[in-house]
Design an enzyme around this catalytic site. Structure first.
Site, mmCIF file in Angstrom:
data_model
loop_
_atom_site.group_PDB
_atom_site.id
_atom_site.type_symbol
_atom_site.label_atom_id
_atom_site.label_comp_id
_atom_site.label_asym_id
_atom_site.label_seq_id
_atom_site.Cartn_x
_atom_site.Cartn_y
_atom_site.Cartn_z
ATOM 1 N N GLU A 62 34.184 44.126 46.262
ATOM 2 C CA GLU A 62 34.145 44.910 47.651
ATOM 3 C C GLU A 62 33.526 44.175 49.036
ATOM 4 O O GLU A 62 32.906 43.207 48.652
ATOM 5 C CB GLU A 62 32.539 45.928 47.441
ATOM 6 C CG GLU A 62 32.137 46.676 48.512
ATOM 7 C CD GLU A 62 31.164 47.483 48.140
ATOM 8 O OE1 GLU A 62 30.823 48.824 48.969
ATOM 9 O OE2 GLU A 62 30.141 47.033 47.520
ATOM 10 N N LYS A 141 35.260 54.507 50.470
ATOM 11 C CA LYS A 141 33.873 54.666 49.554
ATOM 12 C C LYS A 141 33.249 56.026 50.273
ATOM 13 O O LYS A 141 33.111 56.005 51.142
ATOM 14 C CB LYS A 141 33.218 53.502 49.868
ATOM 15 C CG LYS A 141 31.768 53.402 49.217
ATOM 16 C CD LYS A 141 31.109 52.313 49.485
ATOM 17 C CE LYS A 141 29.832 52.110 48.642
ATOM 18 N NZ LYS A 141 29.064 50.820 48.993
ATOM 19 N N CYS A 176 31.296 50.508 44.119
ATOM 20 C CA CYS A 176 29.828 50.035 44.034
ATOM 21 C C CYS A 176 28.871 51.339 43.734
ATOM 22 O O CYS A 176 28.941 51.918 42.600
ATOM 23 C CB CYS A 176 29.399 49.261 45.044
ATOM 24 S SG CYS A 176 28.201 48.276 45.123
#
Length: 287
Positions: A62, A141, A176
């Site tokens: 990321e 995300k 994440c």
């Protein structure tokens, strides 16, 4: 399994693999704060190393260009989807004939020419390229971290949850903090996902959360989950590494420590269906 990142070795689990196995490489890169050029160079080198090791897919962490915790540099490092970083990764994918998950970058939505869910702002954006360099999937995300983090103040969340067919798998991507939200993974499974790639910048001290959440997502969805973390320290955080590949039973196939490394594992494209047939828990869901 841990290897010396300065050598040509790697953390690896490839024994007893089927003839149609797909080799995945997790490039646990050292990520420097606000050092886009050197971080990008390390990423391109990792693509070449993964190809040399026979990988079919290589995955990056990321925000590997700027560093997740370099919040002050997000705006200056932002680029469109068609910008330099994803451009050189697409070229590397075609040159080495390997699929590449471009970790994620800070995307400038206003500068991106393709339609985006927001007209402006910055997003934490991943892109997956196949072995010809064609972009197959874009993921922004969904869940932006607010605890002790400026991410939720600086970025806008993504909306789309898509999958693509690649190397015998139906592939989805999350990022994440998304690991803490199981409903997102159910959305992917409902679209047929058999492999989920999770570029991350997960810091100490939450080692057990990293392990437990990742393994749980694999177990409850009966799919492969590959978590790709970075390595390195920032002013107030240190990435814990431990990039790992889990199989549909939640078994660890390959993992590493907190130093830069290349994690390799061979995945069986038919294993997800066999596990789901043997133990049909997903068929017992009540909606």
């Amino acid at each position: 399994m841990t290897a010396d990142p300065t050598s040509d070795s790697a953390s690896e689990a490839t024994s007893g693999s089927p003839a149609d196995a797909v080799r995945i490489a997790l490039a646990q890169l050292e990520v420097e704060a606000d050092a886009v050029e050197s971080n990008r160079r390390r990423a391109i080198e990792a693509v070449g190393r993964a190809a040399d090791r026979g990988a079919d897919i290589v995955c990056l962490p990321e925000l590997f260009t700027v560093g997740y915790f370099a919040f002050d540099a997000y705006e200056s490092a932002a680029e469109p989807l068609e910008g330099e970083t994803f451009g050189v990764l697409a070229d590397a994918a075609a040159r080495h004939e390997i699929a590449v998950l471009g970790g994620s970058i800070v995307e400038d939505l206003a500068a991106t020419s393709a339609p985006t869910p927001a007209a402006s702002g910055l997003a934490n954006t991943s892109a997956l390229f196949d072995a010809t360099g064609e972009r197959r999937l874009v993921y922004r995300k969904h869940h932006l971290f607010g605890y002790d983090s400026a991410e939720s103040d600086l970025l806008v969340p993504g909306e789309a949850v898509d999958v693509c067919e690649l190397a015998g798998f139906t592939v989805g991507v999350t990022t994440c903090y998304d690991l803490r939200f199981p409903e997102l993974y159910r959305d992917l499974v409902d679209q047929g996902a058999t492999l989920v790639l999770v570029p991350s910048a997960w810091p100490y001290p939450r080692v057990e959360h990293w392990r437990t959440l990742s393994r749980t997502r694999a177990i409850e969805n009966q799919c492969y989950v590959a978590t790709i973390n970075g390595a390195g320290s920032f002013d107030d955080a240190t990435l814990l590494g431990r990039s790992t590949v889990y199989d549909p039973w939640g078994t660890t196939l390959a993992s590493t420590g907190d130093e830069p490394d290349l994690v390799l594992a061979d995945l069986d494209p038919g294993r997800v269906d066999r596990v789901r047939e043997t133990f049909p828990a997903l068929a017992d869901r009540r909606r």
